[in-house]
Design a protein around this motif. Sequence first.
Motif, PDB file in Angstrom:
ATOM      1  N   THR A 140       0.835  -1.199   0.000  1.00  0.00           N
ATOM      2  CA  THR A 140       0.000   0.000   0.000  1.00  0.00           C
ATOM      3  C   THR A 140       0.868   1.246   0.000  1.00  0.00           C
ATOM      4  OG1 THR A 140      -1.580  -1.232   1.315  1.00  0.00           O
ATOM      5  CG2 THR A 140      -1.906   1.128   1.188  1.00  0.00           C
ATOM      6  N   LEU A 141       1.890   1.229   0.862  1.00  0.00           N
ATOM      7  CA  LEU A 141       2.790   2.384   0.934  1.00  0.00           C
ATOM      8  C   LEU A 141       3.464   2.611  -0.418  1.00  0.00           C
ATOM      9  CD1 LEU A 141       4.045   4.554   2.669  1.00  0.00           C
ATOM     10  CD2 LEU A 141       5.841   2.962   3.298  1.00  0.00           C
ATOM     11  N   ALA A 142       3.932   1.500  -1.024  1.00  0.00           N
ATOM     12  CA  ALA A 142       4.610   1.615  -2.321  1.00  0.00           C
ATOM     13  C   ALA A 142       3.692   2.265  -3.348  1.00  0.00           C
ATOM     14  CB  ALA A 142       5.028   0.226  -2.797  1.00  0.00           C
ATOM     15  N   SER A 143       2.441   1.792  -3.371  1.00  0.00           N
ATOM     16  CA  SER A 143       1.503   2.291  -4.359  1.00  0.00           C
ATOM     17  C   SER A 143       1.212   3.768  -4.162  1.00  0.00           C
ATOM     18  CB  SER A 143       0.237   1.449  -4.267  1.00  0.00           C
ATOM     19  OG  SER A 143      -0.803   2.064  -4.920  1.00  0.00           O
ATOM     20  N   PHE A 144       1.084   4.179  -2.892  1.00  0.00           N
ATOM     21  CA  PHE A 144       0.777   5.587  -2.662  1.00  0.00           C
ATOM     22  C   PHE A 144       1.985   6.488  -2.892  1.00  0.00           C
ATOM     23  CE2 PHE A 144      -3.225   4.305  -0.943  1.00  0.00           C
ATOM     24  CZ  PHE A 144      -4.024   5.338  -1.385  1.00  0.00           C
ATOM     25  N   THR A 145       3.190   5.943  -2.670  1.00  0.00           N
ATOM     26  CA  THR A 145       4.387   6.720  -3.002  1.00  0.00           C
ATOM     27  C   THR A 145       4.396   7.023  -4.491  1.00  0.00           C
ATOM     28  OG1 THR A 145       5.467   5.369  -1.351  1.00  0.00           O
ATOM     29  CG2 THR A 145       6.872   6.789  -2.672  1.00  0.00           C
ATOM     30  N   LYS A 146       4.059   5.993  -5.270  1.00  0.00           N
ATOM     31  CA  LYS A 146       4.016   6.174  -6.719  1.00  0.00           C
ATOM     32  C   LYS A 146       2.982   7.225  -7.109  1.00  0.00           C
ATOM     33  CE  LYS A 146       1.752   4.188 -10.287  1.00  0.00           C
ATOM     34  NZ  LYS A 146       0.923   3.151 -10.823  1.00  0.00           N
ATOM     35  N   ALA A 147       1.789   7.109  -6.510  1.00  0.00           N
ATOM     36  CA  ALA A 147       0.716   8.034  -6.874  1.00  0.00           C
ATOM     37  C   ALA A 147       1.098   9.459  -6.501  1.00  0.00           C
ATOM     38  CB  ALA A 147      -0.575   7.637  -6.174  1.00  0.00           C
ATOM     39  N   PHE A 148       1.692   9.627  -5.310  1.00  0.00           N
ATOM     40  CA  PHE A 148       2.060  10.969  -4.874  1.00  0.00           C
ATOM     41  C   PHE A 148       3.115  11.555  -5.793  1.00  0.00           C
ATOM     42  CE2 PHE A 148       4.721  13.877  -2.431  1.00  0.00           C
ATOM     43  CZ  PHE A 148       3.758  14.787  -2.032  1.00  0.00           C
ATOM     44  N   GLN A 149       4.085  10.709  -6.102  1.00  0.00           N
ATOM     45  CA  GLN A 149       5.178  11.158  -6.953  1.00  0.00           C
ATOM     46  C   GLN A 149       4.652  11.575  -8.325  1.00  0.00           C
ATOM     47  OE1 GLN A 149       6.766   9.083  -9.521  1.00  0.00           O
ATOM     48  NE2 GLN A 149       8.467  10.499  -9.857  1.00  0.00           N
ATOM     49  N   SER A 150       3.727  10.791  -8.914  1.00  0.00           N
ATOM     50  CA  SER A 150       3.243  11.170 -10.251  1.00  0.00           C
ATOM     51  C   SER A 150       2.392  12.425 -10.218  1.00  0.00           C
ATOM     52  CB  SER A 150       2.399  10.072 -10.902  1.00  0.00           C
ATOM     53  OG  SER A 150       2.639   8.854 -10.351  1.00  0.00           O
ATOM     54  N   ALA A 151       1.607  12.590  -9.152  1.00  0.00           N
ATOM     55  CA  ALA A 151       0.662  13.704  -9.167  1.00  0.00           C
ATOM     56  C   ALA A 151       1.286  15.006  -8.698  1.00  0.00           C
ATOM     57  CB  ALA A 151      -0.548  13.367  -8.304  1.00  0.00           C
ATOM     58  N   PHE A 152       2.117  14.945  -7.674  1.00  0.00           N
ATOM     59  CA  PHE A 152       2.483  16.183  -6.998  1.00  0.00           C
ATOM     60  C   PHE A 152       3.930  16.616  -7.209  1.00  0.00           C
ATOM     61  CE2 PHE A 152      -1.173  14.762  -4.522  1.00  0.00           C
ATOM     62  CZ  PHE A 152      -1.934  15.914  -4.592  1.00  0.00           C
ATOM     63  N   THR A 153       4.838  15.701  -7.538  1.00  0.00           N
ATOM     64  CA  THR A 153       6.228  16.129  -7.700  1.00  0.00           C
ATOM     65  C   THR A 153       6.608  16.093  -9.176  1.00  0.00           C
ATOM     66  OG1 THR A 153       7.063  13.915  -7.422  1.00  0.00           O
ATOM     67  CG2 THR A 153       6.829  15.225  -5.431  1.00  0.00           C
ATOM     68  N   GLY A 154       7.855  16.369  -9.438  1.00  0.00           N
ATOM     69  CA  GLY A 154       8.321  16.353 -10.819  1.00  0.00           C
ATOM     70  C   GLY A 154       7.935  17.633 -11.535  1.00  0.00           C
ATOM     71  N   PRO A 155       8.277  17.723 -12.817  1.00  0.00           N
ATOM     72  CA  PRO A 155       7.962  18.938 -13.550  1.00  0.00           C
ATOM     73  C   PRO A 155       6.477  19.025 -13.866  1.00  0.00           C
ATOM     74  CG  PRO A 155       8.951  17.318 -14.999  1.00  0.00           C
ATOM     75  CD  PRO A 155       8.979  16.725 -13.632  1.00  0.00           C
ATOM     76  N   ALA A 156       5.934  20.237 -13.804  1.00  0.00           N
ATOM     77  CA  ALA A 156       4.527  20.430 -14.150  1.00  0.00           C
ATOM     78  C   ALA A 156       4.392  20.390 -15.664  1.00  0.00           C
ATOM     79  CB  ALA A 156       4.034  21.748 -13.604  1.00  0.00           C
ATOM     80  N   LEU A 157       3.302  19.803 -16.134  1.00  0.00           N
ATOM     81  CA  LEU A 157       3.070  19.793 -17.570  1.00  0.00           C
ATOM     82  C   LEU A 157       2.630  21.191 -18.005  1.00  0.00           C
ATOM     83  CD1 LEU A 157       1.231  16.372 -17.898  1.00  0.00           C
ATOM     84  CD2 LEU A 157       3.607  16.895 -18.403  1.00  0.00           C
ATOM     85  N   PRO A 158       3.018  21.613 -19.215  1.00  0.00           N
ATOM     86  CA  PRO A 158       2.729  22.990 -19.644  1.00  0.00           C
ATOM     87  C   PRO A 158       1.244  23.329 -19.618  1.00  0.00           C
ATOM     88  CG  PRO A 158       3.693  21.655 -21.417  1.00  0.00           C
ATOM     89  CD  PRO A 158       3.827  20.873 -20.173  1.00  0.00           C
ATOM     90  N   GLN A 159       0.376  22.339 -19.960  1.00  0.00           N
ATOM     91  CA  GLN A 159      -1.050  22.686 -20.016  1.00  0.00           C
ATOM     92  C   GLN A 159      -1.653  22.907 -18.636  1.00  0.00           C
ATOM     93  OE1 GLN A 159       0.268  19.692 -20.858  1.00  0.00           O
ATOM     94  NE2 GLN A 159      -1.219  18.042 -20.797  1.00  0.00           N
ATOM     95  N   HIS A 160      -0.913  22.604 -17.560  1.00  0.00           N
ATOM     96  CA  HIS A 160      -1.452  22.780 -16.214  1.00  0.00           C
ATOM     97  C   HIS A 160      -0.873  24.006 -15.508  1.00  0.00           C
ATOM     98  CE1 HIS A 160      -2.232  18.185 -16.301  1.00  0.00           C
ATOM     99  NE2 HIS A 160      -3.220  18.865 -16.847  1.00  0.00           N
ATOM    100  N   ASP A 161      -0.265  24.915 -16.261  1.00  0.00           N
ATOM    101  CA  ASP A 161       0.367  26.072 -15.631  1.00  0.00           C
ATOM    102  C   ASP A 161      -0.615  26.920 -14.844  1.00  0.00           C
ATOM    103  OD1 ASP A 161       2.875  25.550 -16.245  1.00  0.00           O
ATOM    104  OD2 ASP A 161       2.993  26.805 -18.044  1.00  0.00           O
ATOM    105  N   ASN A 162      -1.865  27.008 -15.348  1.00  0.00           N
ATOM    106  CA  ASN A 162      -2.816  27.910 -14.724  1.00  0.00           C
ATOM    107  C   ASN A 162      -3.693  27.229 -13.674  1.00  0.00           C
ATOM    108  OD1 ASN A 162      -1.902  29.958 -16.381  1.00  0.00           O
ATOM    109  ND2 ASN A 162      -3.214  29.200 -18.063  1.00  0.00           N
ATOM    110  N   VAL A 163      -3.337  26.006 -13.334  1.00  0.00           N
ATOM    111  CA  VAL A 163      -4.155  25.286 -12.358  1.00  0.00           C
ATOM    112  C   VAL A 163      -4.046  25.962 -11.002  1.00  0.00           C
ATOM    113  CG1 VAL A 163      -4.327  23.142 -11.084  1.00  0.00           C
ATOM    114  CG2 VAL A 163      -4.014  23.098 -13.538  1.00  0.00           C
ATOM    115  N   ARG A 164      -5.198  26.119 -10.352  1.00  0.00           N
ATOM    116  CA  ARG A 164      -5.196  26.735  -9.032  1.00  0.00           C
ATOM    117  C   ARG A 164      -5.733  25.768  -8.001  1.00  0.00           C
ATOM    118  NH1 ARG A 164      -5.413  32.701  -9.048  1.00  0.00           N
ATOM    119  NH2 ARG A 164      -4.481  33.198 -11.054  1.00  0.00           N
ATOM    120  N   GLU A 165      -5.513  26.138  -6.740  1.00  0.00           N
ATOM    121  CA  GLU A 165      -6.053  25.361  -5.635  1.00  0.00           C
ATOM    122  C   GLU A 165      -7.579  25.311  -5.759  1.00  0.00           C
ATOM    123  OE1 GLU A 165      -6.100  22.986  -3.560  1.00  0.00           O
ATOM    124  OE2 GLU A 165      -4.415  23.703  -2.383  1.00  0.00           O
TER     125      GLU A 165
END
Lengths: 521, 118
Positions: free
Chosen positions: A444-469
Amino acid sequence: MDSLVTHSSILAIAIPLLAAFIVPLVSKVGDKARNTVVIGALALAEFLVIILARDIYLNGLHVYTLGAAATDLTIPEHYMVPVRIILEVDAMSVFMGIITTTISLAGAIYSISFMKEETGGDRFYTLLLLLAVGMLGLVFTGDMFNFFVFLEILSISGAALAAFRTRFGDATEGGFKYIVISAVGALVVLFAVGILYSQYNLLSIAALAQAIQYTALDKIALALLVVALAMKLASVPLHMWAPDTYSVAPAGTTPMIYVASQACLYGLFRVLFSLYGVSLDTLTIGWVVIILGVLSMFVGVTMAVHQSDIKRLMAYHAISQSGYMLLGIGVGLAVLADPQALASYGREAISGGIFHIINNALYKGLLFLTAEALFFALGTRDLNKMGGMFRNMKYTAIFFIIGALAISGVPPFNGFTSKLMIYESVYNFSPVLAVIAMLVSILTLASFTKAFQSAFTGPALPQHDNVREVPKPMLIGMGILAVAIVFFSLFPSLVVDTIVTPATDALIDQAGYIGAVMGGA
Amino acid sequence: MTAGLPFNIPFLAVVALISIGLFIILTQRNLIKLVMGIVIMESGVNLFLVSLGYRTGGIVPIFTHAPEGVMVLPVPQALTLTSIVIGVATTALMLSLIMLTYRHTGDIDAEKSRRLKG
């Protein structure tokens, strides 16, 4: 105040029910008025459940007879058996009631800003309130037929909510699967109720529990009930509908539909412990529940690891977490007939399972809401199309971390406390099962690490520049659950002593459940 | 309850209806037929409830001015009525969802109109 406590169980069901049908009228006045009515009704229900809970912890089981001269007059004069509709609320039911109302309230608040983007808000809130009514009724009812009725109420409203965004093809499909599974499941439950009625001419759970002989027909009824409820709670191998339904259900309602399946889990335990109880061959049935639990845990998590749709990933984890509850309570059931084993680890296992229900409702609810927040902000559920959202959606990211750590059982979060209780007690019963449970936790921990890493870290995709909270009501909805998780993590023993232990005692104490209706039996 | 062949016929019908319903649910891929299967199964369960309450030669269970004799049980009839009402709601919801699925995919075959997988 006293009369409020006396009538609180029926009012907690009646107020959201009434509000559900007032909502379409109030919507004509305006959206603000409608939201006030919805939130107000749910908050009132939560308040009623809490004062009811306080009364139950002080004075014991609460019985409410509808239409009788006095609410505790369960058996009318000149009768031998209860004939009226009875609500029987013990510590276990009210424990589920607290979960239900809390999650419904958080879900309704979260839905406010979601509904600004959608049409048909009046009908949405009618369904949402009916779903809450179905769950509360299911956990409070004291007879088998109303159990079926409330099961259908929650199924119909749940399916309609899942299919609410009809402009998406997958939403109608998810909703359709849910209603088919529910309709078949409910018919099987009704058939089992008919079998029990044919032998004893009784519907009240307490009266049936007193009369039950455990004949061949009773065994058939038990098998039917277990299959139908296992299907409704999405236990492997009957889990196929769950990922589809959970992944398409809109915003705040996914946690509610999930809690609805937990209410069916409660129904299963009520049938096993209170209806059949010690007349069962508890070792065999206990093992059946344990095997269902282990399968759900393991298959759920292995299916989750490779998902790229964030809500499907959450849904498979939900299946996997239900396995922990089945495991804990199954172990308790297996040793129910053995007082020594029950005292040394069985009770602890049941407590762990029950504690896990509330912990799981909180963090799984929070995770479903964060997933939906990502979908709301980005317009996609595909993890491969997300990235770098930590900068744009700080609060959502923090909520996600809290939920992910809690679900993986990382100390000191609440998921750790209940999982530890399950590991320790299950280890005494069978070490292999405890090892599997820990392995699932690591996956479970492994899976959520993966999900967190894909969604929240790394470079932002250009089409999501204007995404807000996401907007404030969504954050408040998530915040309620996050605060509850932190509270549960900081004071686990307080929570266990006040609400979990009474629930365990109530579940084991079949004689008390019967006696409250049948009178001193 | 007096056992005997005529008395058992309703229960045989119950078993037949439920089996046919389940068979359809498990084998058919056409969604409309699936719903038909559920409705047939539902009729079986309803018939089961009604026949449970029947007493041979029983009279209508209304207490005022009732003639002497055995009454049929009123409770299962009340249960059946409730169950029929609920069944209508479920069927209506299922059919409307099929209609929407058909609009999206142009097909009501369970395999062809399927989008959610894995």
